[in-house]
Design an enzyme around this catalytic site. Structure first.
Site, PDB file in Angstrom:
ATOM      1  N   THR A  21       0.812  -1.217   0.000  1.00 46.76           N
ATOM      2  CA  THR A  21       0.000   0.000   0.000  1.00 46.76           C
ATOM      3  C   THR A  21       0.843   1.262   0.000  1.00 46.76           C
ATOM      4  O   THR A  21       0.483   2.264  -0.629  1.00 46.76           O
ATOM      5  CB  THR A  21      -0.924   0.008   1.250  1.00 46.76           C
ATOM      6  OG1 THR A  21      -1.796  -1.109   1.149  1.00 46.76           O
ATOM      7  CG2 THR A  21      -1.745   1.268   1.351  1.00 46.76           C
ATOM      8  N   SER A  66       1.259  -7.525  -1.363  1.00 41.31           N
ATOM      9  CA  SER A  66       1.942  -8.617  -0.653  1.00 41.31           C
ATOM     10  C   SER A  66       1.101  -9.888  -0.543  1.00 41.31           C
ATOM     11  O   SER A  66       1.595 -10.920  -0.117  1.00 41.31           O
ATOM     12  CB  SER A  66       2.426  -8.164   0.721  1.00 41.31           C
ATOM     13  OG  SER A  66       1.375  -8.144   1.648  1.00 41.31           O
ATOM     14  N   SER A  67      -0.168  -9.829  -0.943  1.00 42.81           N
ATOM     15  CA  SER A  67      -0.952 -11.072  -1.020  1.00 42.81           C
ATOM     16  C   SER A  67      -0.356 -11.989  -2.083  1.00 42.81           C
ATOM     17  O   SER A  67      -0.611 -13.189  -2.085  1.00 42.81           O
ATOM     18  CB  SER A  67      -2.410 -10.774  -1.370  1.00 42.81           C
ATOM     19  OG  SER A  67      -2.927  -9.870  -0.437  1.00 42.81           O
ATOM     20  N   THR A  97       1.406  -4.947   4.059  1.00 43.35           N
ATOM     21  CA  THR A  97       1.218  -5.431   5.435  1.00 43.35           C
ATOM     22  C   THR A  97       0.619  -6.838   5.495  1.00 43.35           C
ATOM     23  O   THR A  97       0.811  -7.548   6.477  1.00 43.35           O
ATOM     24  CB  THR A  97       0.312  -4.479   6.244  1.00 43.35           C
ATOM     25  OG1 THR A  97      -0.931  -4.349   5.556  1.00 43.35           O
ATOM     26  CG2 THR A  97       0.943  -3.128   6.435  1.00 43.35           C
ATOM     27  N   ASP A  98      -0.110  -7.226   4.436  1.00 45.39           N
ATOM     28  CA  ASP A  98      -0.866  -8.480   4.532  1.00 45.39           C
ATOM     29  C   ASP A  98       0.007  -9.691   4.863  1.00 45.39           C
ATOM     30  O   ASP A  98      -0.388 -10.535   5.669  1.00 45.39           O
ATOM     31  CB  ASP A  98      -1.632  -8.744   3.220  1.00 45.39           C
ATOM     32  CG  ASP A  98      -2.812  -7.794   3.056  1.00 45.39           C
ATOM     33  OD1 ASP A  98      -3.157  -7.106   4.038  1.00 45.39           O
ATOM     34  OD2 ASP A  98      -3.382  -7.740   1.958  1.00 45.39           O
ATOM     35  N   THR A 174       2.486 -10.329  14.253  1.00 50.21           N
ATOM     36  CA  THR A 174       1.269 -10.778  13.577  1.00 50.21           C
ATOM     37  C   THR A 174       0.500  -9.539  13.142  1.00 50.21           C
ATOM     38  O   THR A 174       0.452  -8.562  13.879  1.00 50.21           O
ATOM     39  CB  THR A 174       0.398 -11.592  14.573  1.00 50.21           C
ATOM     40  OG1 THR A 174       1.093 -12.810  14.860  1.00 50.21           O
ATOM     41  CG2 THR A 174      -0.960 -11.934  14.025  1.00 50.21           C
ATOM     42  N   CYS A 287      -5.193 -18.960  19.925  1.00 48.33           N
ATOM     43  CA  CYS A 287      -5.134 -17.693  20.677  1.00 48.33           C
ATOM     44  C   CYS A 287      -3.892 -16.923  20.222  1.00 48.33           C
ATOM     45  O   CYS A 287      -2.845 -17.518  20.008  1.00 48.33           O
ATOM     46  CB  CYS A 287      -4.988 -17.954  22.177  1.00 48.33           C
ATOM     47  SG  CYS A 287      -6.318 -18.912  22.875  1.00 48.33           S
TER      48      CYS A 287
END
Ligand code: ASP
EC number: 3.5.1.1
Length: 353
Positions: A21, A66-67, A97-98, A174, A287
């Protein structure tokens, strides 16, 4: 490669532009964001030329969202860094960022004994937009890639993600937010640093490489791995088909809570058969915070008996890329399983007796 500034200065960094992006603009036809080349980025951030750091730029012919990131692309990144390792004080990778946390994790294992900063960053808003977060992310990352201790050793000699004022260990990060500027966090590891008026570091938590040893690049990856998430109602035949796939080498199994799974004989049988035929299964919790402790509940204890390995407090991103790198490097399953329980680049907290 192009050069942005050549002011007299000792620091020299390589800025590798992959896309994301930060460098995107609106496609006039579709009105959707699409990756643009580095010149577009540069036009929108002329300040970069004023930095008193020599910045060389490596840009890929085709910047990507980045996908579309792939392990082959990671190999290219490692080759670029390894071939120029001696020339630069640090490396900055502009990335969407993905999948940034996957790339950061993979690079942390592929660049063994890294002794220089490799900082990944990007933005949630394109650099051309007034409220962009890209400007601060990029400028701070350049600074972070050059900061040194008094003895000239780098402040952060590891693969990091810098985003929204936080410096995070790459293989602990993450993506947590698709909209907010706080796109990343490292839920199981303290932040390595924070950006305020000055940078504040947490030196105890930063890796200390062996400066006498060389950095060793690894470019063999095995992609025959899978991430499998448990859920109530998971169907035995489907689960079995996946684990019976002949090419399968490694699985990250996302379990409940502290590493628990349903106490179903069919599940235990399938897992046992898979581990016995040499598939390595790593138990990672669904989690985001906390660790797998298979001995805590009966439901986890049974899993342990199947031969599956605890991923401790690793992220899914770290576990799956670690499997790819280990299976790329080794053929002996016992070695791979032993290394999965070790911290190779600070990706897992080991129990201290
Ligand atoms: N889809 C974009 C990418 O990962 C999102 C971003 O850069 O934030 O390339």
């Amino acid at each position: 490669m192009e050069q942005i500034s050549k002011l007299v200065r000792n620091n020299r960094v390589l800025l590798i532009y992959t896309g994301g992006t930060i460098g995107m603009g609106i496609n006039p036809k579709t009105k959707a964001l699409e990756p643009l080349d580095f010149n577009h980025l540069l036009q929108n951030i002329p300040e970069i030329k004023l930095l008193s750091t020599q910045i060389d730029v490596y840009q890929f012919a085709q910047p990507i969202d980045s996908s579309d990131m792939t392990p082959a692309f990671w190999v290219q990144l490692v080759d670029i860094i390894a071939a120029r390792y001696a020339q630069y004080d640090g490396f900055i990778i502009l990335h969407g960022t993905d999948t940034m946390a996957y790339t950061a994790s993979a690079l942390s294992f592929m660049l063994e004994n890294l002794t220089k900063p490799v900082i990944l960053t990007g933005s949630q808003l394109p650099i051309g937009q007034l409220r962009t977060d890209g400007r601060e992310n990029l400028i701070s990352s350049i600074e972070l890639a050059t900061l040194h201790h008094a003895d000239n050793s780098p402040m952060v000699p590891e693969v990091c993600i810098y985003f929204n004022g936080r410096l995070l260990r790459g293989n602990r990060s993450t993506k947590q937010n698709a909209d907010g500027f706080n796109a990343f966090d490292s839920f199981n590891y303290p932040h390595l640093g924070e950006a305020g008026i000055t940078f504040q570091f947490s030196p105890y938590h930063i890796l200390k490489p062996d400066y006498r040893r060389p950095m060793v690049p690894h470019t063999q990856l095995n992609q025959n791995v899978m991430v499998l998430s448990l859920f109530p109602g998971v169907q035995p035949p489907i689960f079995q088909h996946v684990l019976d796939t002949p090419e399968l080498k490694g699985v990250v199994m996302r379990t409940y809570g502290s590493g628990n799974a349903p106490q179903q004989p069919w599940l235990i049988d399938i897992l046992k058969r898979a581990t016995q035929r040499g598939v390595t299964i790593v138990n990672i919790s669904q989690c985001v915070a906390g660790a797998v402790a298979m001995e805590r509940y009966d439901t986890g204890f049974q899993l342990k008996e199947t031969g599956i390995i605890s991923g401790g407090d690793s992220t899914v991103e770290a576990a799956v890329t670690k499997l790819m790198v280990l299976y790329g490097q080794h053929t002996d399953v016992a070695t791979i399983r032993a290394k999965l329980c070790q911290s190779l680049a600070g990706e897992i907290t080991l129990e201290t007796a």
